[in-house]
Design an enzyme around this catalytic site. Structure first.
Site, short mmCIF file in Angstrom:
data_model
loop_
_atom_site.label_atom_id
_atom_site.label_comp_id
_atom_site.label_asym_id
_atom_site.label_seq_id
_atom_site.Cartn_x
_atom_site.Cartn_y
_atom_site.Cartn_z
N PRO A 298 0.82 -1.22 0.00
CA PRO A 298 0.00 0.00 0.00
C PRO A 298 0.85 1.26 0.00
O PRO A 298 1.91 1.30 0.64
CB PRO A 298 -0.78 -0.12 1.32
CG PRO A 298 0.12 -0.92 2.21
CD PRO A 298 0.87 -1.88 1.32
N TYR A 340 -4.53 13.65 -14.18
CA TYR A 340 -5.63 12.67 -14.07
C TYR A 340 -6.99 13.34 -13.91
O TYR A 340 -7.96 12.67 -13.55
CB TYR A 340 -5.45 11.78 -12.84
CG TYR A 340 -4.07 11.22 -12.63
CD1 TYR A 340 -3.54 10.28 -13.51
CD2 TYR A 340 -3.30 11.61 -11.54
CE1 TYR A 340 -2.28 9.76 -13.29
CE2 TYR A 340 -2.04 11.09 -11.32
CZ TYR A 340 -1.53 10.16 -12.21
OH TYR A 340 -0.29 9.64 -12.00
N CYS A 368 3.03 28.28 -17.33
CA CYS A 368 2.57 28.58 -18.69
C CYS A 368 1.98 27.35 -19.36
O CYS A 368 2.54 26.84 -20.35
CB CYS A 368 3.71 29.16 -19.51
SG CYS A 368 4.32 30.67 -18.80
N GLU A 369 0.92 26.84 -18.83
CA GLU A 369 0.19 25.70 -19.39
C GLU A 369 -1.28 25.90 -19.05
O GLU A 369 -1.61 26.19 -17.89
CB GLU A 369 0.62 24.37 -18.72
CG GLU A 369 2.05 23.99 -18.91
CD GLU A 369 2.28 23.09 -20.12
OE1 GLU A 369 1.30 22.68 -20.79
OE2 GLU A 369 3.46 22.83 -20.39
N TYR A 397 1.68 11.00 -3.79
CA TYR A 397 1.86 11.41 -5.19
C TYR A 397 1.75 12.93 -5.34
O TYR A 397 1.27 13.44 -6.34
CB TYR A 397 0.87 10.68 -6.11
CG TYR A 397 0.95 9.17 -5.94
CD1 TYR A 397 2.09 8.48 -6.34
CD2 TYR A 397 -0.09 8.45 -5.34
CE1 TYR A 397 2.19 7.11 -6.16
CE2 TYR A 397 0.02 7.07 -5.15
CZ TYR A 397 1.15 6.42 -5.56
OH TYR A 397 1.27 5.06 -5.37
N1 LLP Z 1 2.78 -1.56 -6.03
C1 LLP Z 1 3.03 -1.30 -7.33
C2 LLP Z 1 3.73 -2.30 -8.14
C3 LLP Z 1 2.61 -0.08 -7.88
O1 LLP Z 1 2.85 0.17 -9.17
C4 LLP Z 1 1.95 0.88 -7.06
C5 LLP Z 1 1.51 2.16 -7.62
C6 LLP Z 1 1.74 0.56 -5.70
C7 LLP Z 1 2.16 -0.68 -5.23
C8 LLP Z 1 1.08 1.51 -4.74
O2 LLP Z 1 -0.24 1.76 -5.09
P1 LLP Z 1 -1.18 2.63 -4.11
O3 LLP Z 1 -1.43 1.80 -2.86
O4 LLP Z 1 -0.47 3.88 -3.77
O5 LLP Z 1 -2.39 2.86 -4.90
N2 LLP Z 1 0.56 8.79 -9.61
C9 LLP Z 1 -0.73 8.19 -9.42
C10 LLP Z 1 -0.69 6.81 -8.83
C11 LLP Z 1 0.14 5.83 -9.62
C12 LLP Z 1 0.43 4.57 -8.85
C13 LLP Z 1 1.46 3.76 -9.48
N3 LLP Z 1 1.72 2.52 -8.83
C14 LLP Z 1 -1.60 9.16 -8.60
O6 LLP Z 1 -1.18 10.28 -8.37
O7 LLP Z 1 -2.71 8.84 -8.23
#
Ligand code: LLP
Length: 441
Positions: A298, A340, A368-369, A397
């Site tokens: 997580p 997103y 500037c976007e 993030y």
């Molecule tokens: N494990 C793997 C292999 C992953 O690719 C990710 C997230 C996680 C665990 C953790 O996932 P979480 O529990 O945080 O959902 N930048 C995006 C999120 C991209 C997540 C990429 N991988 C955002 O801002 O929402």
């Protein structure tokens, strides 16, 4: 989903018309340290980490925090103290996890493109396992470990072809995605690994995506993995663990301030995923029942709700039917809205401004976007230059995806602990923009 589970304190709340983090008014931090700035609640962070560890029904379970969500060393240190391991996705994240003192046997390494130097670094450190995502990668790891006369512990990341409701950029477990390998390939790779003297296959992993708020797709994935592991066992490969990945979503729902709020709503609702216990129980149960250890990864559900981004209004203007508040944070500080279309609640740090009549504001940055916006059409009390806003649910993030685009300096990060606040990362200064640069010969 029902809201079984974590009941944390409200890390952020209004008191005397001020927005507080723990026992510090956010306005005080903005004045002392300036804006834009990320602020995290230590108590909330620790409580969430402990919630994961205690929700786990067996010692045979390892919670590997996904470092990509927030890699501040102080935060990693607190999570290590709470007993968490790390899921890393680059040499840089492995460096940070080791630097934070996370024991190598609690570190797993996921990612489709591990370079030779990164594989060597993982083998040097002796991490729990490298999670393999292609046949070529398995060959590379075998060759590198063989040359070094080492045995590499590996897991294979399978792509379970499971659809989960989330932003298309955040689904990862469908068959056309770049992640993992097909179930057939996974079985073949694990057999190859068993036969290879430099490889030791110990795990099977999947990660179906991120910001997923329903539990059933995770349970489906857990069952899928257990079935595969059981089939592998009949052919002589007994795996140590099944890894269900990360992906549990948090509540980004708005909490509208100013219009129609009931007067008794003096506390900021405790933005949180109420589902940690439910998720952990649901995904671990089938795996533990089948006799395997569990790994989970997580990220967002641990750090997301513990942080906010403070930004100050520079100007306001009204044009083309839109009322803009131009603030000093932008997509270089928090790119999620741009990337997103993500929704983050926006709250004024001082509520006295709520006396003024509310209006729908579009909050934009100085970059500037056209895509440089943080929130659209939010009903906020009339804003004027100098007002400070808190962009909530920004602990995951947020800073981790910040950049120097448009020559902007990355913000500071502050950790609040009770009535104290400590800078855990300094704001960059202009000299950072010259880091590593040199004139051509
Ligand atoms: N494990 C793997 C292999 C992953 O690719 C990710 C997230 C996680 C665990 C953790 O996932 P979480 O529990 O945080 O959902 N930048 C995006 C999120 C991209 C997540 C990429 N991988 C955002 O801002 O929402």
């Amino acid at each position: 989903m029902t809201g079984i589970g974590l009941q944390t304190m409200a890390a952020f709340r209004y008191q005397d018309n001020q927005l507080w983090c723990e026992d510090v008014p956010l306005a005080e931090i903005a004045t002392a340290v300036g804006t834009p700035i990320y602020i995290y609640s230590q108590a909330d962070l620790q409580e969430r980490a402990v919630a994961f560890v205690t929700a786990v029904p067996s010692a045979n379970t390892l919670v590997c925090y996904a470092v990509k969500a927030n890699n501040n060393p102080a935060i990693l240190g607190l999570l290590r103290q709470a007993g968490l391991g790390a899921d890393v996705t680059s040499g840089g994240e492995l460096f940070l996890a080791l630097h934070a003192g996370i024991s190598p046997d609690k570190i797993i390494y996921s990612g489709v493109g591990k370079r030779r130097d990164e594989i060597e670094m993982a083998l040097d450190a002796g991490i729990r396992a490298l999670h393999v995502e292609s046949a070529m990668e398995l060959e590379a790891i075998a060759a590198i470990a063989g040359e070094r006369q080492q045995v590499a512990r590996i897991g294979v990341r399978v792509n379970p072809d499971i659809h989960a409701e989330t932003h298309p950029y955040m689904t990862t477990g469908e068959k056309w995605h770049k992640f993992g390998v097909t179930p057939e390939t996974a079985v073949a790779l694990l057999h190859t690994a068993r036969e290879h003297p430099a490889l030791h296959p110990i795990g099977l992993a999947a990660h179906i995506g991120s910001q997923i708020t329903a539990v059933p797709p995770f349970v489906q994935s857990a069952h899928f993995l257990v079935q595969m592991a059981d089939e592998l066992a009949t052919s002589g490969i007994r795996l140590e663990y099944v890894d269900v990945g990360g992906g549990l979503g948090i509540d980004y729902e708005d909490w509208r301030l100013g219009i129609g709020d009931p007067p008794q709503q003096s506390l900021v609702p405790n933005f949180q995923s109420p589902h940690i216990f439910e998720w952990v129980t649901a995904v671990t149960q089938p795996i533990l029942a089948a006799g395997y250890g569990v790994v989970m990864e997580p990220g967002r559900s641990i750090v997301g709700p513990t942080g906010c981004l403070l930004t100050r209004v520079t100007y306001t203007k009204s044009q083309g039917g839109t009322q803009f508040a131009i603030v000093d944070a932008g997509m270089s500080d928090l790119i999620r809205p741009t990337l997103y279309d993500a929704y983050h609640p926006v709250l004024p740090v001082t509520r006295a401004a709520a006396e003024a009549s509310p209006a729908p504001y579009t909050i934009v940055g100085p970059i500037c976007e056209t895509g440089d916006w943080l929130a659209k059409e939010r009903s906020l009390p009339a804003l004027k230059p100098g007002n400070v806003l808190a962009i909530m649910q920004a602990g995951a993030y947020g800073y981790a995806m910040a950049s120097n685009y448009n020559g902007r300096l990355k913000p500071a990060e502050i950790l609040v602990n009770g009535n104290r606040f400590t800078p855990i990362r300094k704001r960059q200064d202009y000299t950072h923009l010259l880091d590593g640069c040199q004139a051509p010969e």
